[in-house]
Design a protein around this motif. Structure first.
Motif, PDB file in Angstrom:
ATOM      1  N   ALA A 192      34.938 141.925  15.436  1.00 29.98           N
ATOM      2  CA  ALA A 192      35.577 141.733  14.218  1.00 29.98           C
ATOM      3  C   ALA A 192      35.007 140.417  13.559  1.00 29.98           C
ATOM      4  N   ILE A 193      34.986 139.503  14.406  1.00 32.40           N
ATOM      5  CA  ILE A 193      34.611 138.065  13.773  1.00 32.40           C
ATOM      6  C   ILE A 193      33.023 138.055  13.368  1.00 32.40           C
ATOM      7  N   GLY A 194      32.109 138.865  13.946  1.00 32.95           N
ATOM      8  CA  GLY A 194      30.729 139.102  13.422  1.00 32.95           C
ATOM      9  C   GLY A 194      30.604 139.810  12.087  1.00 32.95           C
ATOM     10  N   ILE A 195      31.475 140.653  12.091  1.00 35.30           N
ATOM     11  CA  ILE A 195      31.612 141.678  11.071  1.00 35.30           C
ATOM     12  C   ILE A 195      32.161 140.582   9.902  1.00 35.30           C
ATOM     13  N   GLY A 196      33.189 139.863  10.018  1.00 36.21           N
ATOM     14  CA  GLY A 196      33.760 138.942   9.007  1.00 36.21           C
ATOM     15  C   GLY A 196      32.587 137.945   8.624  1.00 36.21           C
ATOM     16  N   THR A 216      29.512 138.007   8.526  1.00 34.07           N
ATOM     17  CA  THR A 216      28.454 138.972   7.897  1.00 34.07           C
ATOM     18  C   THR A 216      28.917 139.179   6.453  1.00 34.07           C
ATOM     19  N   LEU A 217      30.240 139.531   6.439  1.00 34.60           N
ATOM     20  CA  LEU A 217      30.675 139.816   4.951  1.00 34.60           C
ATOM     21  C   LEU A 217      30.804 138.503   4.146  1.00 34.60           C
ATOM     22  N   VAL A 218      31.117 137.520   4.631  1.00 33.53           N
ATOM     23  CA  VAL A 218      31.251 135.974   4.129  1.00 33.53           C
ATOM     24  C   VAL A 218      30.164 135.577   3.883  1.00 33.53           C
ATOM     25  N   SER A 219      28.941 135.415   4.579  1.00 38.00           N
ATOM     26  CA  SER A 219      27.542 135.099   4.262  1.00 38.00           C
ATOM     27  C   SER A 219      26.876 136.180   3.476  1.00 38.00           C
ATOM     28  N   SER A 220      27.472 137.275   3.169  1.00 37.86           N
ATOM     29  CA  SER A 220      26.932 138.046   2.257  1.00 37.86           C
ATOM     30  C   SER A 220      27.310 137.996   0.830  1.00 37.86           C
ATOM     31  N   LEU A 221      28.358 137.318   0.721  1.00 39.80           N
ATOM     32  CA  LEU A 221      29.020 136.941  -0.671  1.00 39.80           C
ATOM     33  C   LEU A 221      27.795 136.582  -1.565  1.00 39.80           C
ATOM     34  N   ALA A 222      26.782 135.590  -1.107  1.00 38.39           N
ATOM     35  CA  ALA A 222      25.912 134.872  -1.764  1.00 38.39           C
ATOM     36  C   ALA A 222      25.047 136.113  -2.443  1.00 38.39           C
ATOM     37  N   ALA A 223      24.707 136.983  -1.622  1.00 37.12           N
ATOM     38  CA  ALA A 223      23.844 138.147  -2.430  1.00 37.12           C
ATOM     39  C   ALA A 223      24.532 139.073  -3.228  1.00 37.12           C
ATOM     40  N   MET A 224      25.867 139.396  -2.882  1.00 36.14           N
ATOM     41  CA  MET A 224      26.696 140.151  -3.817  1.00 36.14           C
ATOM     42  C   MET A 224      26.986 139.489  -5.032  1.00 36.14           C
ATOM     43  N   ILE A 225      27.244 138.235  -5.271  1.00 35.53           N
ATOM     44  CA  ILE A 225      27.329 137.476  -6.480  1.00 35.53           C
ATOM     45  C   ILE A 225      25.903 137.249  -7.116  1.00 35.53           C
ATOM     46  N   SER A 226      24.879 136.910  -6.483  1.00 34.28           N
ATOM     47  CA  SER A 226      23.567 136.860  -7.120  1.00 34.28           C
ATOM     48  C   SER A 226      23.007 137.961  -7.858  1.00 34.28           C
ATOM     49  N   ILE A 227      22.876 139.280  -6.970  1.00 38.59           N
ATOM     50  CA  ILE A 227      22.261 140.112  -7.516  1.00 38.59           C
ATOM     51  C   ILE A 227      23.198 140.861  -8.695  1.00 38.59           C
ATOM     52  N   GLN A 228      24.599 140.688  -8.874  1.00 32.92           N
ATOM     53  CA  GLN A 228      25.408 141.107 -10.121  1.00 32.92           C
ATOM     54  C   GLN A 228      25.105 140.106 -10.886  1.00 32.92           C
ATOM     55  N   LYS A 229      24.528 138.870 -11.003  1.00 36.44           N
ATOM     56  CA  LYS A 229      24.368 137.938 -12.100  1.00 36.44           C
ATOM     57  C   LYS A 229      23.039 137.985 -12.912  1.00 36.44           C
ATOM     58  N   PHE A 230      21.958 138.271 -11.646  1.00 35.04           N
ATOM     59  CA  PHE A 230      20.404 138.163 -12.148  1.00 35.04           C
ATOM     60  C   PHE A 230      20.070 139.219 -13.130  1.00 35.04           C
TER      61      PHE A 230
END
Length: 497
Positions: free
Chosen positions: A467-471, A473-487
């Motif tokens: 659960a910690i690993g998945i958490g 991963t999701l937290v560190s993936s926020l950069a990709a989620m935000i950047s891809i939506q803005k680019f």
């Protein structure tokens, strides 16, 4: 499938970046596994302590109420206390006698409560005997003021008639009620304590046995001081020794020399033949949990508990027993939180840098028609694959380390609990061989060592780690989620050209 294939190709193409992420995740996973194992060990030890230190309630004299009765006109706290007169002292004796006159039926009534798991008690009766000679002040240099009825009274006040008899017959309702043996004050030197609490048996002090040349297997007849026709014959099954007697250091004999230890079946037999025989009963109630203490005390008052008696518990002992290990648990939890926060921030920053370096790749994918959600999923999948592999490696390293780390924390407790259990068994029977049924008594419990990885790092720990690993991963993936939506793909390609 296309997304998974692209993710694997991207991972293979960017080995350096993914290796860095993997090393960070391995460190986080390893430290997290060890920390979770420490927490698991700490919680296991706390559970052991809470189960060994059951909440005990006893009934004792409420001395404040008795002093208030003795000095009803006492002034303020600034005034010196009054010296009690002979009349007041006599009144105090009467109050003490009435208040302490509990019966077995009273104990059974108090024990019949939803707040009580079990209870036991000991009954003390003064007896005489024509078969053996009691130790008296004529046999030693003990001061007469420290003797009661020909035997040491350990300096304790006792207004019961049992103090005028030669011997004190103490009957226990269970083996776990024999606190003097559990604490090690008394130890069996020959024979044993009979586990049959219905038998007419007893154990005697080694000094009394030597004085009267008594051996295991002999019978002794005891007589009710107030009715010579009320007798009971007990078989000596064991001889005990008092290992410490700080209250009677100047006496020739230990304070328990004239104490005869038996079961409540024996004392009940004497009581049934003479209801007026003087007795003293000391009960112990095991409560369901600490939250019912006030309710139990209120219930006893409703059942008629004397106003000069009060309920006392071992709650302070229970809470202090887990304080140290609770601090270890708190430290481990704090360290875990700090590790996860730092690890999450580091992974987020690395992933943010990674996204900026791959901005052109993102623009190409968007230009050829890849949806934002699909592209986001690919980046998350890349990070998840790297993190998952790193988690497995980190969990393996942490698991190997967690067993010695956990056992190091438990080492003192394991040695202490094992030694205590063995000592208690030896106290009840010299050749008990560590098996006398005392695997758990109040204040002592077996603490087991972790002898395998799956004991220290169990399924619960692995699920928490996942659960910690998945958490992360999701937290560190926020950069990709935000950047891809803005680019914007066109802007990215223009900047590239």
């Amino acid at each position: 499938m296309y997304v998974l294939k692209n993710a694997l190709i991207s991972i293979a193409r960017n080995k350096g970046r993914n290796l860095l992420i993997g090393v960070i995740v391995i460190v986080i996973a390893c430290s997290t596994t060890i920390t979770l194992a420490i927490r698991s060990s700490a919680l296991s030890l706390i559970d052991s302590y809470e189960s060994q230190y059951e909440v005990e309630a006893t009934i004792g004299i409420n001395r404040e109420n008795m002093r208030g009765e003795m000095r009803p006109n006492e002034g303020s706290s600034e005034e010196p206390p009054e010296i009690p007169s002979d009349d007041n002292l006599g009144n105090m004796r009467d109050i003490f006698r009435d208040a302490s006159n509990l019966s077995v039926s009273d104990i059974e009534n108090y024990g019949d409560s939803e707040y009580v798991k079990e209870y036991d008690y000991q009954v003390s009766i003064g007896v005489n005997s024509d078969d053996i000679e009691a130790a008296s002040m004529d046999m030693g240099d003990t001061n007469e003021e420290n003797m009661a009825g020909g035997r040491p009274n350990s300096g304790k006040e006792n207004f019961q008639n049992i103090s005028t008899s030669d011997f004190t017959l103490i009957g226990y309702s269970s083996l776990t009620a024999m606190e003097d043996f559990i604490s090690g004050k008394y130890t069996i030197t020959e024979g044993e304590i009979s586990t049959d609490l219905e038998s007419m048996s007893c154990i005697i002090n080694i000094e009394l046995a030597t004085l009267n040349d008594i051996e295991v297997g002999e019978e002794i007849t005891f007589v009710d001081p107030s009715d010579e026709n009320n007798t009971i014959t007990l078989t000596v099954t064991g001889i005990f020794e008092e290992t410490s007697d700080t209250d009677n250091q100047m006496g020739m004999f230990t304070s328990s020399i004239n104490t005869i230890i038996t079961n409540t079946k024996a004392t009940t037999t004497l009581q049934e033949n003479n209801e007026e025989i003087s007795t003293s009963i000391t009960p112990t109630f095991i409560l369901t949990d600490k939250s019912v203490i006030d309710d139990f005390e209120e219930e006893l008052k409703e059942k008629g508990l004397n106003e000069y008696l009060r309920v006392s518990t071992n709650l302070d002992q229970v809470e202090s027993a887990t304080e140290t290990i609770s601090n270890v648990n708190t430290f481990a939890t704090t360290f875990l939180v700090i590790t996860l926060i730092i690890g999450g921030v580091v992974l987020f920053v690395i992933n943010m840098i990674n996204i900026r370096e791959r901005k052109y790749e993102i623009g190409v994918y968007r230009t050829i028609g890849m949806k934002k959600s699909t592209l986001t999923l690919q980046f998350i999948l890349e990070l998840f694959i790297v993190s998952f592999v790193a988690l497995l490696i980190g969990a393996g390293l942490g698991s190997i380390s967690s067993v010695p780390v956990s056992n190091f924390l438990l080492e003192n407790e394991i040695e202490s609990s094992t030694e205590k259990i063995e000592n208690i068994n030896q106290n009840f029977k010299p050749d008990a061989g560590g098996d006398r049924g005392f695997e758990k008594v109040n204040g002592v419990v077996n603490v087991q060592a972790f002898d395998s990885i799956d004991a220290a790092v169990n399924l619960k720990v692995l699920l928490q780690l996942l659960a910690i690993g998945i958490g992360l991963t999701l937290v560190s993936s926020l950069a990709a989620m935000i950047s891809i939506q803005k680019f914007s793909p066109l802007t990215i390609l223009k900047e590239r050209s």
